[in-house]
Design an enzyme around this catalytic site. Structure first.
Site, PDB file in Angstrom:
ATOM      1  N   LYS A  22       0.839  -1.213   0.000  1.00  0.00           N
ATOM      2  CA  LYS A  22       0.000   0.000   0.000  1.00  0.00           C
ATOM      3  C   LYS A  22       0.869   1.256   0.000  1.00  0.00           C
ATOM      4  O   LYS A  22       0.634   2.183  -0.771  1.00  0.00           O
ATOM      5  CB  LYS A  22      -0.890  -0.023   1.249  1.00  0.00           C
ATOM      6  CG  LYS A  22      -1.503   1.302   1.624  1.00  0.00           C
ATOM      7  CD  LYS A  22      -2.331   1.207   2.875  1.00  0.00           C
ATOM      8  CE  LYS A  22      -1.595   1.435   4.161  1.00  0.00           C
ATOM      9  NZ  LYS A  22      -1.247   2.824   4.485  1.00  0.00           N
ATOM     10  N   ASN A  23       1.879   1.278   0.857  1.00  0.00           N
ATOM     11  CA  ASN A  23       2.670   2.502   1.009  1.00  0.00           C
ATOM     12  C   ASN A  23       3.572   2.784  -0.190  1.00  0.00           C
ATOM     13  O   ASN A  23       4.115   3.877  -0.314  1.00  0.00           O
ATOM     14  CB  ASN A  23       3.499   2.453   2.300  1.00  0.00           C
ATOM     15  CG  ASN A  23       2.621   2.585   3.529  1.00  0.00           C
ATOM     16  OD1 ASN A  23       1.429   2.841   3.419  1.00  0.00           O
ATOM     17  ND2 ASN A  23       3.218   2.401   4.703  1.00  0.00           N
ATOM     18  N   CYS A 115      -3.923  12.445  13.670  1.00  0.00           N
ATOM     19  CA  CYS A 115      -4.476  11.153  13.323  1.00  0.00           C
ATOM     20  C   CYS A 115      -4.292  10.226  14.505  1.00  0.00           C
ATOM     21  O   CYS A 115      -3.835  10.644  15.560  1.00  0.00           O
ATOM     22  CB  CYS A 115      -3.812  10.585  12.085  1.00  0.00           C
ATOM     23  SG  CYS A 115      -2.194   9.944  12.438  1.00  0.00           S
ATOM     24  N   ARG A 120       0.593  14.598  13.271  1.00  0.00           N
ATOM     25  CA  ARG A 120       1.458  14.267  12.129  1.00  0.00           C
ATOM     26  C   ARG A 120       1.702  15.540  11.340  1.00  0.00           C
ATOM     27  O   ARG A 120       1.021  15.818  10.353  1.00  0.00           O
ATOM     28  CB  ARG A 120       0.838  13.151  11.282  1.00  0.00           C
ATOM     29  CG  ARG A 120       0.968  11.815  11.987  1.00  0.00           C
ATOM     30  CD  ARG A 120       0.311  10.711  11.229  1.00  0.00           C
ATOM     31  NE  ARG A 120       1.181  10.044  10.284  1.00  0.00           N
ATOM     32  CZ  ARG A 120       0.897   8.866   9.745  1.00  0.00           C
ATOM     33  NH1 ARG A 120      -0.208   8.242  10.058  1.00  0.00           N
ATOM     34  NH2 ARG A 120       1.727   8.305   8.891  1.00  0.00           N
ATOM     35  N   ASP A 305       5.974   0.281  11.938  1.00  0.00           N
ATOM     36  CA  ASP A 305       4.750  -0.442  11.576  1.00  0.00           C
ATOM     37  C   ASP A 305       4.776  -1.901  12.046  1.00  0.00           C
ATOM     38  O   ASP A 305       3.743  -2.572  12.045  1.00  0.00           O
ATOM     39  CB  ASP A 305       4.538  -0.408  10.052  1.00  0.00           C
ATOM     40  CG  ASP A 305       4.092   0.965   9.574  1.00  0.00           C
ATOM     41  OD1 ASP A 305       3.973   1.879  10.412  1.00  0.00           O
ATOM     42  OD2 ASP A 305       3.859   1.126   8.360  1.00  0.00           O
ATOM     43  N   ARG A 397      -7.795  -0.744   5.657  1.00  0.00           N
ATOM     44  CA  ARG A 397      -6.954   0.225   4.940  1.00  0.00           C
ATOM     45  C   ARG A 397      -5.679  -0.438   4.420  1.00  0.00           C
ATOM     46  O   ARG A 397      -5.057   0.072   3.484  1.00  0.00           O
ATOM     47  CB  ARG A 397      -6.568   1.378   5.875  1.00  0.00           C
ATOM     48  CG  ARG A 397      -7.701   2.311   6.231  1.00  0.00           C
ATOM     49  CD  ARG A 397      -7.197   3.464   7.079  1.00  0.00           C
ATOM     50  NE  ARG A 397      -5.869   3.841   6.655  1.00  0.00           N
ATOM     51  CZ  ARG A 397      -4.827   4.029   7.472  1.00  0.00           C
ATOM     52  NH1 ARG A 397      -4.957   3.914   8.766  1.00  0.00           N
ATOM     53  NH2 ARG A 397      -3.651   4.371   6.988  1.00  0.00           N
TER      54      ARG A 397
HETATM   55  C1  UD1 Z   1       4.978   6.653   6.409  1.00  0.00           C
HETATM   56  C2  UD1 Z   1       4.100   5.429   6.308  1.00  0.00           C
HETATM   57  C3  UD1 Z   1       3.769   4.888   7.680  1.00  0.00           C
HETATM   58  C4  UD1 Z   1       5.039   4.629   8.456  1.00  0.00           C
HETATM   59  C5  UD1 Z   1       5.912   5.883   8.463  1.00  0.00           C
HETATM   60  C6  UD1 Z   1       7.272   5.662   9.120  1.00  0.00           C
HETATM   61  C7  UD1 Z   1       2.845   5.814   4.279  1.00  0.00           C
HETATM   62  C8  UD1 Z   1       1.522   6.073   3.661  1.00  0.00           C
HETATM   63  N1  UD1 Z   1       2.878   5.794   5.609  1.00  0.00           N
HETATM   64  O1  UD1 Z   1       4.235   7.662   7.098  1.00  0.00           O
HETATM   65  O2  UD1 Z   1       3.053   3.656   7.535  1.00  0.00           O
HETATM   66  O3  UD1 Z   1       4.701   4.290   9.789  1.00  0.00           O
HETATM   67  O4  UD1 Z   1       6.170   6.316   7.122  1.00  0.00           O
HETATM   68  O5  UD1 Z   1       7.936   4.613   8.509  1.00  0.00           O
HETATM   69  O6  UD1 Z   1       3.813   5.581   3.591  1.00  0.00           O
HETATM   70  N2  UD1 Z   1       7.309  14.432  10.743  1.00  0.00           N
HETATM   71  C9  UD1 Z   1       7.425  15.768  11.069  1.00  0.00           C
HETATM   72  N3  UD1 Z   1       7.235  16.696  10.082  1.00  0.00           N
HETATM   73  C10 UD1 Z   1       6.950  16.353   8.800  1.00  0.00           C
HETATM   74  C11 UD1 Z   1       6.840  14.984   8.466  1.00  0.00           C
HETATM   75  C12 UD1 Z   1       7.027  14.037   9.458  1.00  0.00           C
HETATM   76  O7  UD1 Z   1       7.673  16.118  12.219  1.00  0.00           O
HETATM   77  O8  UD1 Z   1       6.792  17.256   7.948  1.00  0.00           O
HETATM   78  C13 UD1 Z   1       7.466  13.411  11.794  1.00  0.00           C
HETATM   79  C14 UD1 Z   1       6.152  12.651  12.017  1.00  0.00           C
HETATM   80  O9  UD1 Z   1       5.309  13.356  12.905  1.00  0.00           O
HETATM   81  C15 UD1 Z   1       6.613  11.356  12.593  1.00  0.00           C
HETATM   82  C16 UD1 Z   1       7.943  11.136  11.879  1.00  0.00           C
HETATM   83  O10 UD1 Z   1       8.347  12.405  11.354  1.00  0.00           O
HETATM   84  O11 UD1 Z   1       6.817  11.487  13.970  1.00  0.00           O
HETATM   85  C17 UD1 Z   1       7.886  10.109  10.758  1.00  0.00           C
HETATM   86  O12 UD1 Z   1       6.983  10.537   9.765  1.00  0.00           O
HETATM   87  P1  UD1 Z   1       7.130  10.135   8.235  1.00  0.00           P
HETATM   88  O13 UD1 Z   1       8.392   9.384   8.012  1.00  0.00           O
HETATM   89  O14 UD1 Z   1       6.892  11.350   7.423  1.00  0.00           O
HETATM   90  O15 UD1 Z   1       5.938   9.113   8.075  1.00  0.00           O
HETATM   91  P2  UD1 Z   1       4.718   9.185   7.077  1.00  0.00           P
HETATM   92  O16 UD1 Z   1       5.197   9.515   5.698  1.00  0.00           O
HETATM   93  O17 UD1 Z   1       3.625  10.001   7.657  1.00  0.00           O
END
Ligand code: UD1
Length: 430
Positions: A22-23, A115, A120, A305, A397
């Site tokens: 999915k991701n 969420c 996030r 995850d 999902r």
């Molecule tokens: C993606 C995955 C999710 C997985 C995660 C970490 C998808 C759809 N989802 O989520 O399943 O658990 O990677 O491997 O691919 N952060 C900030 N600022 C930002 C962006 C992120 O502070 O602008 C923080 C987030 O709050 C979190 C951490 O960075 O604490 C990791 O987030 P990120 O790697 O961006 O995960 P996602 O892309 O949301």
């Protein structure tokens, strides 16, 4: 609302083939608006993928599913925004932002809220896009993003290797003027799959050393065909399902190298593993052993995850296991539900201490998020008696036909639809 009813204590045994990730599929579907048309194979049939197709349709693309292949025909893009209800359907719709700006030079999206995993933020997405030439204004809960002067290459050092931010930078910059370099980029297999997809469409992206991604902007992407990688977290979940029921399983159509950080942990619990090119077999004949310290980390570290599925196994271990969640602030909500089934778990901030018990018992529980929900199913498979797992929309999902597959592997699991709640919900929405 639908729920699962599980009569526990059956061994999970047999063979399971893993569906597409999915991701990986989600950012690739976002990238599809940069190609005239494309065929994406091995796309799982999941509610998040439907949400992505709904966004594509709103933008003006035609999408068509045949089996596990989705065809996207871009046609003329008619909208450059994502309305709030579509944004809310799926938090990761934020990954469409970079692609829409690249295609339209403008994008309007609603601010994604918090969420189930805690806040996030998208600050890294936005500051990176600004470096690429995007001006961003907040307007009554919406973000107006415009690249009036065109997108240009930039050097971006991420303070944290965010998966979503790395994907947005790649999507926004692959057709920008000049070269973009991302230092400290995320390097999850799903990112490499997005890069492969873009390169198959004529993009010029390479990964230099471990965490630097270099994107040479090209004038346009062509039509292409891509095969999505298998879902590593789904593979881990089925391995844990066999382990928690002292069963044996052959997980096929997967990439063992994508879960290299998890395999030693499974071995530490006493699981007997055998690795093949694209499969892994697992057997556990005894009570699991505890794990010392699981620290979730960006790839290639232990994936956040996989924390909940492994925790399901630790609830039954012969001793105490410690988990340290380094990625998300609020990723232990499943622990309170596991406690309802007799697990002994203490959570303090980012640390969870799991004291293994001999038996879990069936109980009514609620899914709190996708992976947490799947881990409750694992506990229910091992528990004595009946469990009812509510709010399984979270699970849908990310897991295709979970109950069908587990039944085939020996579980006693049924999906039940509570029509009363369903009607109440429809009325509430209406
Ligand atoms: C993606 C995955 C999710 C997985 C995660 C970490 C998808 C759809 N989802 O989520 O399943 O658990 O990677 O491997 O691919 N952060 C900030 N600022 C930002 C962006 C992120 O502070 O602008 C923080 C987030 O709050 C979190 C951490 O960075 O604490 C990791 O987030 P990120 O790697 O961006 O995960 P996602 O892309 O949301």
């Amino acid at each position: 609302m639908a729920s699962f009813v599980v009569q526990g204590s059956n061994r999970i045994s047999g063979e399971i083939s893993i569906h597409g990730a999915k991701n990986a599929a989600l950012p690739i579907l976002a990238g599809a608006i940069l190609c005239p048309d494309c065929i994406i194979h091995n796309c799982p049939d999941l509610s998040d993928i439907t949400a992505a197709r709904n966004i594509l349709s709103y933008l003006g693309c035609e999408t068509h599913r045949e089996g596990n292949s989705i065809t996207v025909k871009r046609g003329g893009i008619i909208n450059c925004d994502i309305p709030d209800p579509l944004m809310r359907e799926m938090r990761s719709s934020i990954v469409f932002l970079g692609a829409i700006i690249a295609r339209c030079g403008f994008a309007k999206i609603s601010m994604p809220g918090g969420c189930e995993l805690g806040p996030r933020p998208i600050d890294l997405h936005l500051s990176s896009l600004e470096k690429l030439g995007v001006q961003i204004e907040e307007d009554h809960g919406y973000l107006n993003c415009s690249a009036a002067g065109g997108l240009h290459g930039a050097v971006i050092s991420l303070p944290f290797p965010s998966v979503g931010a790395t994907e947005n930078i790649i999507l926004a910059s692959c057709t920008a003027q000049g070269e973009t370099v991302i230092y400290n980029a995320a390097r999850e297999p799903e990112i490499l799959d997005l890069i492969q997809f873009i390169n198959e469409a004529g993009g010029k992206i390479r990964v230099d050393s471990d965490s630097t991604i270099i994107i040479q902007g090209v004038p346009a992407l062509y039509s292409c065909e891509h095969f999505v990688i298998p879902d590593r977290i789904v593979a881990i979940t089925y391995l844990c399902a066999a382990a928690v029921t002292k069963g044996d399983i052959l997980v096929t159509n997967m990439r063992p190298e994508h879960i290299a950080a998890v395999l030693p942990v499974l071995e530490e619990t006493g699981c007997l593993l055998r690795q093949y090119d694209d499969a892994i077999s697992l057997r556990l004949d005894r009570r699991p052993k505890p794990v010392k310290n699981i620290r979730t980390m960006p790839y290639p570290g232990f994936p956040t995850d996989a924390q909940a599925p492994l925790m399901a196994l630790s609830t039954l271990a012969e001793g105490s296991s410690m988990y340290i969640e380094n990625i998300f602030e609020n990723r232990y909500k499943h622990a309170a539900e596991m406690v309802r089934m007799g697990a002994k778990i203490k959570v303090e901030g980012r640390v969870a201490l799991v004291e293994g018990v001999k038996k879990l018992h069936g109980a009514p529980v609620e899914c709190t998020d996708l992976r947490g929900g799947a881990s409750l199913v694992l506990c229910a498979l091992a528990a004595e008696g009946e469990s009812r797992i509510e709010k399984i929309n979270h699970i849908q999902r990310g897991y295709e036909d979970l109950e069908v597959n587990l039944s085939r592997l020996g579980a006693n699991i049924k999906r039940s639809q509570d029509e009363r709640n369903e009607t109440e919900e429809e009325n509430a929405q209406g």
